[in-house]
Design a protein around this motif. Structure first.
Motif, PDB file in Angstrom:
ATOM      1  N   SER A   7      22.075  37.890  82.528  1.00  7.27           N
ATOM      2  CA  SER A   7      23.082  36.998  83.094  1.00  7.27           C
ATOM      3  C   SER A   7      22.765  35.597  82.606  1.00  7.27           C
ATOM      4  O   SER A   7      21.615  35.156  82.670  1.00  7.27           O
ATOM      5  CB  SER A   7      23.032  37.061  84.622  1.00  7.27           C
ATOM      6  N   ALA A   8      23.779  34.893  82.102  1.00  5.86           N
ATOM      7  CA  ALA A   8      23.585  33.540  81.566  1.00  5.86           C
ATOM      8  C   ALA A   8      24.616  32.609  82.188  1.00  5.86           C
ATOM      9  O   ALA A   8      25.790  32.964  82.303  1.00  5.86           O
ATOM     10  CB  ALA A   8      23.732  33.557  80.047  1.00  5.86           C
ATOM     11  N   THR A   9      24.180  31.413  82.582  1.00  8.16           N
ATOM     12  CA  THR A   9      25.089  30.461  83.216  1.00  8.16           C
ATOM     13  C   THR A   9      24.987  29.096  82.547  1.00  8.16           C
ATOM     14  O   THR A   9      23.932  28.691  82.063  1.00  8.16           O
ATOM     15  CB  THR A   9      24.775  30.294  84.722  1.00  8.16           C
ATOM     16  N   THR A  10      26.121  28.393  82.548  1.00  6.98           N
ATOM     17  CA  THR A  10      26.174  27.034  82.031  1.00  6.98           C
ATOM     18  C   THR A  10      27.328  26.314  82.705  1.00  6.98           C
ATOM     19  O   THR A  10      28.134  26.923  83.404  1.00  6.98           O
ATOM     20  CB  THR A  10      26.334  27.008  80.496  1.00  6.98           C
ATOM     21  N   LYS A  11      27.419  25.015  82.456  1.00  8.44           N
ATOM     22  CA  LYS A  11      28.546  24.221  82.925  1.00  8.44           C
ATOM     23  C   LYS A  11      28.986  23.355  81.755  1.00  8.44           C
ATOM     24  O   LYS A  11      28.154  22.756  81.070  1.00  8.44           O
ATOM     25  CB  LYS A  11      28.150  23.343  84.111  1.00  8.44           C
ATOM     26  N   ILE A  12      30.304  23.302  81.526  1.00  6.36           N
ATOM     27  CA  ILE A  12      30.858  22.478  80.459  1.00  6.36           C
ATOM     28  C   ILE A  12      31.956  21.584  81.026  1.00  6.36           C
ATOM     29  O   ILE A  12      32.479  21.844  82.105  1.00  6.36           O
ATOM     30  CB  ILE A  12      31.437  23.328  79.304  1.00  6.36           C
ATOM     31  N   ASN A  13      32.312  20.559  80.263  1.00  8.19           N
ATOM     32  CA  ASN A  13      33.499  19.765  80.566  1.00  8.19           C
ATOM     33  C   ASN A  13      34.596  20.294  79.652  1.00  8.19           C
ATOM     34  O   ASN A  13      34.473  20.232  78.425  1.00  8.19           O
ATOM     35  CB  ASN A  13      33.245  18.285  80.316  1.00  8.19           C
ATOM     36  N   ARG A  14      35.654  20.811  80.221  1.00  6.04           N
ATOM     37  CA  ARG A  14      36.709  21.447  79.423  1.00  6.04           C
ATOM     38  C   ARG A  14      37.347  20.483  78.441  1.00  6.04           C
ATOM     39  O   ARG A  14      37.789  20.879  77.358  1.00  6.04           O
ATOM     40  CB  ARG A  14      37.760  22.078  80.334  1.00  6.04           C
ATOM     41  N   LYS A  15      37.402  19.186  78.773  1.00  7.43           N
ATOM     42  CA  LYS A  15      38.023  18.205  77.881  1.00  7.43           C
ATOM     43  C   LYS A  15      37.260  18.072  76.565  1.00  7.43           C
ATOM     44  O   LYS A  15      37.844  17.733  75.535  1.00  7.43           O
ATOM     45  CB  LYS A  15      38.138  16.853  78.575  1.00  7.43           C
ATOM     46  N   ASP A  16      35.944  18.350  76.592  1.00  7.90           N
ATOM     47  CA  ASP A  16      35.145  18.297  75.361  1.00  7.90           C
ATOM     48  C   ASP A  16      35.637  19.305  74.331  1.00  7.90           C
ATOM     49  O   ASP A  16      35.365  19.161  73.136  1.00  7.90           O
ATOM     50  CB  ASP A  16      33.668  18.578  75.660  1.00  7.90           C
ATOM     51  N   PHE A  17      36.353  20.329  74.789  1.00 11.72           N
ATOM     52  CA  PHE A  17      36.827  21.391  73.906  1.00 11.72           C
ATOM     53  C   PHE A  17      38.339  21.327  73.681  1.00 11.72           C
ATOM     54  O   PHE A  17      38.954  22.300  73.244  1.00 11.72           O
ATOM     55  CB  PHE A  17      36.432  22.757  74.480  1.00 11.72           C
ATOM     56  N   GLY A  18      38.939  20.199  73.974  1.00  8.19           N
ATOM     57  CA  GLY A  18      40.370  20.032  73.740  1.00  8.19           C
ATOM     58  C   GLY A  18      41.255  20.655  74.798  1.00  8.19           C
ATOM     59  O   GLY A  18      42.465  20.798  74.599  1.00  8.19           O
ATOM     60  N   LEU A  19      40.687  21.050  75.942  1.00  8.51           N
ATOM     61  CA  LEU A  19      41.462  21.613  77.039  1.00  8.51           C
ATOM     62  C   LEU A  19      41.779  20.478  78.005  1.00  8.51           C
ATOM     63  O   LEU A  19      41.132  20.301  79.037  1.00  8.51           O
ATOM     64  CB  LEU A  19      40.666  22.733  77.738  1.00  8.51           C
ATOM     65  N   THR A  20      42.784  19.680  77.652  1.00  6.75           N
ATOM     66  CA  THR A  20      43.025  18.414  78.353  1.00  6.75           C
ATOM     67  C   THR A  20      44.218  18.414  79.297  1.00  6.75           C
ATOM     68  O   THR A  20      44.410  17.445  80.029  1.00  6.75           O
ATOM     69  CB  THR A  20      43.230  17.280  77.316  1.00  6.75           C
ATOM     70  N   TRP A  21      45.021  19.474  79.321  1.00  2.94           N
ATOM     71  CA  TRP A  21      46.213  19.483  80.165  1.00  2.94           C
ATOM     72  C   TRP A  21      45.825  19.239  81.617  1.00  2.94           C
ATOM     73  O   TRP A  21      44.812  19.738  82.112  1.00  2.94           O
ATOM     74  CB  TRP A  21      46.947  20.815  80.062  1.00  2.94           C
ATOM     75  N   ASN A  22      46.662  18.480  82.319  1.00  2.00           N
ATOM     76  CA  ASN A  22      46.480  18.271  83.740  1.00  2.00           C
ATOM     77  C   ASN A  22      47.786  17.761  84.326  1.00  2.00           C
ATOM     78  O   ASN A  22      48.713  17.424  83.588  1.00  2.00           O
ATOM     79  CB  ASN A  22      45.347  17.286  84.038  1.00  2.00           C
ATOM     80  N   ALA A  23      47.859  17.691  85.638  1.00  2.00           N
ATOM     81  CA  ALA A  23      49.028  17.153  86.329  1.00  2.00           C
ATOM     82  C   ALA A  23      48.531  16.348  87.526  1.00  2.00           C
ATOM     83  O   ALA A  23      47.617  16.770  88.235  1.00  2.00           O
ATOM     84  CB  ALA A  23      49.945  18.282  86.800  1.00  2.00           C
TER      85      ALA A  23
END
Length: 185
Positions: free
Chosen positions: A144-160
């Protein structure tokens, strides 16, 4: 006088996709955590049984296998606003370094590519488990492997924006890979 040199005990293990899952958790509307998973993951572990730090792992996760218990949301996540599964059908992970901490924890550093963008990430790893024979004679291990990322770092920028303030989707994403491997024959 002859000297015997130990040969590395490197074994190859393949992800058993029917017993593996990639899960994620992200804040929804600043209220609660939304959890989902990707059910199609493939990959290979080259395991050096004498020196775990010399091992390596690669995995590919099929974007179309995303499941959040809401078909409309899943379709939106697969679309251009988020993962753009048509143009980027997989996210990929390739280890670049494996370290053992003093407390026995394994840390795998690797290149994670999402939507064509690659960043180095660190995973805290539990395992691999001891090798076990299943009822059909196959040898299996798990981790089992865990991490945390910021989605915006990967171009996943959509929001409302929300009427009451704040945003619909959080930026930090917790990721857990629960993987079971079959020893290559």
């Amino acid at each position: 006088m002859s000297t015997t040199v130990a040969t590395p005990a490197i074994t190859t293990w393949n992800v058993d996709s029917t017993h593996s899952v990639v899960e994620f958790k992200i804040k929804h509307m600043m209220i609660s955590n939304l959890k989902g998973n990707f059910t199609s993951v493939t990959g290979t572990l080259s395991l050096d049984e004498n020196d775990l730090t010399q091992s390596s792992v690669e995995a590919a996760i099929e974007i179309a296998s995303i499941h959040t218990r809401d078909e409309g949301r899943d379709a939106h996540l697969k679309g251009a606003d988020f993962f753009d599964a048509e143009q980027f059908p997989t996210m990929q992970l390739k280890s670049t370094h494996i370290a053992l901490k003093s407390d026995g924890e394994v840390v795998v550093t690797g290149d994670l590519m999402i939507k064509g963008v690659t960043h180095s990430v660190q995973f805290a790893v539990e395992g691999p488990s001891p090798a076990t024979k299943d009822p059909w004679g196959n040898t299996r291990i798990g981790l089992s492997a865990t991490t945390k990322i910021n989605r915006k770092d990967f171009g996943l920028t959509w929001n409302a924006a929300l009427e009451a303030g704040g945003l619909m989707v959080g930026e930090d994403v917790s990721i857990t890979l629960d993987l079971e491997f079959l020893k290559d024959a």
